[in-house]
Design a protein around this motif. Structure first.
Motif, PDB file in Angstrom:
ATOM      1  N   PHE A  67       0.832  -1.212   0.000  1.00 42.83           N
ATOM      2  CA  PHE A  67       0.000   0.000   0.000  1.00 42.83           C
ATOM      3  C   PHE A  67       0.865   1.261   0.000  1.00 42.83           C
ATOM      4  O   PHE A  67       0.457   2.307  -0.509  1.00 42.83           O
ATOM      5  N   LEU A  68       2.064   1.183   0.575  1.00 45.59           N
ATOM      6  CA  LEU A  68       2.945   2.349   0.673  1.00 45.59           C
ATOM      7  C   LEU A  68       3.711   2.631  -0.618  1.00 45.59           C
ATOM      8  O   LEU A  68       3.992   3.786  -0.939  1.00 45.59           O
ATOM      9  N   VAL A  69       4.089   1.589  -1.329  1.00 49.24           N
ATOM     10  CA  VAL A  69       4.973   1.742  -2.498  1.00 49.24           C
ATOM     11  C   VAL A  69       4.466   2.780  -3.499  1.00 49.24           C
ATOM     12  O   VAL A  69       5.249   3.602  -3.999  1.00 49.24           O
ATOM     13  N   PRO A  70       3.156   2.812  -3.853  1.00 48.67           N
ATOM     14  CA  PRO A  70       2.690   3.806  -4.831  1.00 48.67           C
ATOM     15  C   PRO A  70       2.926   5.253  -4.425  1.00 48.67           C
ATOM     16  O   PRO A  70       2.928   6.144  -5.284  1.00 48.67           O
ATOM     17  N   LEU A  71       3.117   5.527  -3.142  1.00 51.95           N
ATOM     18  CA  LEU A  71       3.354   6.908  -2.701  1.00 51.95           C
ATOM     19  C   LEU A  71       4.669   7.467  -3.237  1.00 51.95           C
ATOM     20  O   LEU A  71       4.877   8.677  -3.245  1.00 51.95           O
ATOM     21  N   PHE A  72       5.554   6.582  -3.690  1.00 49.68           N
ATOM     22  CA  PHE A  72       6.882   7.008  -4.143  1.00 49.68           C
ATOM     23  C   PHE A  72       7.041   6.882  -5.660  1.00 49.68           C
ATOM     24  O   PHE A  72       8.167   6.836  -6.153  1.00 49.68           O
ATOM     25  N   TRP A  73       5.940   6.856  -6.406  1.00 45.21           N
ATOM     26  CA  TRP A  73       6.054   6.671  -7.848  1.00 45.21           C
ATOM     27  C   TRP A  73       6.735   7.860  -8.531  1.00 45.21           C
ATOM     28  O   TRP A  73       7.408   7.699  -9.557  1.00 45.21           O
ATOM     29  N   ARG A  74       6.611   9.055  -7.976  1.00 42.33           N
ATOM     30  CA  ARG A  74       7.278  10.217  -8.553  1.00 42.33           C
ATOM     31  C   ARG A  74       8.792  10.197  -8.305  1.00 42.33           C
ATOM     32  O   ARG A  74       9.570  10.686  -9.117  1.00 42.33           O
ATOM     33  N   ASP A  75       9.185   9.650  -7.165  1.00 41.79           N
ATOM     34  CA  ASP A  75      10.604   9.633  -6.782  1.00 41.79           C
ATOM     35  C   ASP A  75      10.902   8.321  -6.054  1.00 41.79           C
ATOM     36  O   ASP A  75      10.975   8.274  -4.826  1.00 41.79           O
ATOM     37  N   PRO A  76      11.084   7.216  -6.806  1.00 40.67           N
ATOM     38  CA  PRO A  76      11.278   5.899  -6.187  1.00 40.67           C
ATOM     39  C   PRO A  76      12.502   5.820  -5.281  1.00 40.67           C
ATOM     40  O   PRO A  76      12.556   4.959  -4.406  1.00 40.67           O
ATOM     41  N   LEU A  77      13.487   6.691  -5.488  1.00 42.46           N
ATOM     42  CA  LEU A  77      14.711   6.624  -4.692  1.00 42.46           C
ATOM     43  C   LEU A  77      14.647   7.474  -3.418  1.00 42.46           C
ATOM     44  O   LEU A  77      15.614   7.516  -2.660  1.00 42.46           O
ATOM     45  N   GLU A  78      13.523   8.129  -3.179  1.00 40.33           N
ATOM     46  CA  GLU A  78      13.404   9.000  -2.005  1.00 40.33           C
ATOM     47  C   GLU A  78      13.737   8.294  -0.693  1.00 40.33           C
ATOM     48  O   GLU A  78      14.485   8.837   0.137  1.00 40.33           O
ATOM     49  N   PRO A  79      13.226   7.066  -0.455  1.00 43.07           N
ATOM     50  CA  PRO A  79      13.548   6.411   0.831  1.00 43.07           C
ATOM     51  C   PRO A  79      15.036   6.135   1.029  1.00 43.07           C
ATOM     52  O   PRO A  79      15.513   6.063   2.163  1.00 43.07           O
ATOM     53  N   LEU A  80      15.784   5.997  -0.072  1.00 46.38           N
ATOM     54  CA  LEU A  80      17.213   5.665   0.019  1.00 46.38           C
ATOM     55  C   LEU A  80      18.060   6.857   0.437  1.00 46.38           C
ATOM     56  O   LEU A  80      19.226   6.692   0.808  1.00 46.38           O
ATOM     57  N   ARG A  81      17.485   8.053   0.398  1.00 44.45           N
ATOM     58  CA  ARG A  81      18.273   9.240   0.721  1.00 44.45           C
ATOM     59  C   ARG A  81      18.302   9.554   2.218  1.00 44.45           C
ATOM     60  O   ARG A  81      18.864  10.570   2.629  1.00 44.45           O
ATOM     61  N   THR A  82      17.696   8.694   3.016  1.00 48.79           N
ATOM     62  CA  THR A  82      17.765   8.902   4.466  1.00 48.79           C
ATOM     63  C   THR A  82      19.190   8.672   4.958  1.00 48.79           C
ATOM     64  O   THR A  82      19.930   7.875   4.388  1.00 48.79           O
TER      65      THR A  82
END
Length: 271
Positions: A67-82
């Protein structure tokens, strides 16, 4: 901000929320999240008649993650920048222990008893918050937490013939949940709610795979709608509570968990 650089206007149906104090927003979000998690727990207890607890933990984590994955369709790499991977992983491990303890007690005890044991969390949250968070704890909050824990202690009947050893698992889950709440508060200082929830779900799936594999029971296709609903309610409830902790004081919000006893007792009685 909008693309033109102008401040983004709050929709009319959310202006009442903006008018609340930070603690008021936290109380509303945590209360709504608690209700969702109680409904999820009731459905999980029902499904526990068919599937092992560790498998339910896996399905909850996997479906929530999807359910969460579609929230990052604009920027799939966003979680990796933490820059806080270790903190996210620690939170994920603690969450897995806490969820596993909760699902174990749900499938081995009465719904109200299982949920009640989770509410030793405020007792642990207050000393942990004093140690690791820059919050001042009014005496009223300490009294509420202690009285609540005293009620749970009486509920568990630790020194009588009615004592259930599974209660120890529930108490351990409460400790893990308190550590998670403090960790989320620290993460929320630099991380967005969806980033926190992404890594929460990712690590829960990762840690749940092996235990679920050893006890796996193939679910029927007729079970999938309920499993999907469990996953959705789990991730939605956790998201609301995570956002609520961002707004309000941890030691104020922790005792709100005791409202789950009312919700779970009513659901257990009627259904």
């Amino acid at each position: 901000m909008s693309e033109s650089g102008a401040p983004k206007k709050t929709p009319p149906y959310l202006r009442w929320f903006d008018a609340l104090s930070p603690n008021g927003r936290g109380i509303f979000l945590v209360s709504a999240g608690s209700m969702m998690l109680v409904i999820m727990a009731a459905l999980s207890k029902f499904m526990g008649q068919k599937l092992p607890a560790f498998e339910l933990v896996f399905f909850r984590a996997l479906i929530g993650f999807l359910f969460l994955v579609p929230l990052f369709w604009r920027d799939p790499l966003e979680p990796l920048r933490t820059e806080r991977h270790w903190t996210h992983m620690s939170r994920g491990l603690l969450s897995w222990f806490g969820n596993s303890a909760m699902f174990w007690t749900l499938t081995h005890m009465l719904l109200a008893d299982a949920m009640a044991l989770q509410f030793s969390r405020p007792l642990w949250t207050i000393p942990l918050a004093l140690l690791f968070l820059p919050e001042k704890v009014p005496m009223q909050r300490i009294i509420v937490a202690v009285l609540g824990f005293a009620g749970i202690w009486m509920y568990a009947r630790p020194f009588t013939e009615g004592f259930d050893p599974n209660a120890m698992v529930g108490a351990f889950g409460g400790l893990c949940a308190a550590m998670v709440m403090v960790t989320v508060k620290r993460l929320s200082a630099t991380e967005s709610t969806r980033i926190i929830m992404f890594w929460y779900s990712f690590y829960n799936v990762l840690f749940a795979i092996v235990p679920a594999w050893f006890v796996w029971v193939a679910p029927d296709w007729s079970d999938m709608p309920l499993l999907i609903l469990i996953g959705f309610l789990g991730i939605a409830g956790q998201s609301l509570m995570t956002r609520g902790v961002h707004y309000g004081d941890t030691t104020l919000l922790a005792p709100l968990d005791y409202t789950r006893i009312i919700y779970s007792s009513a659901i257990g009685y009627f259904f």
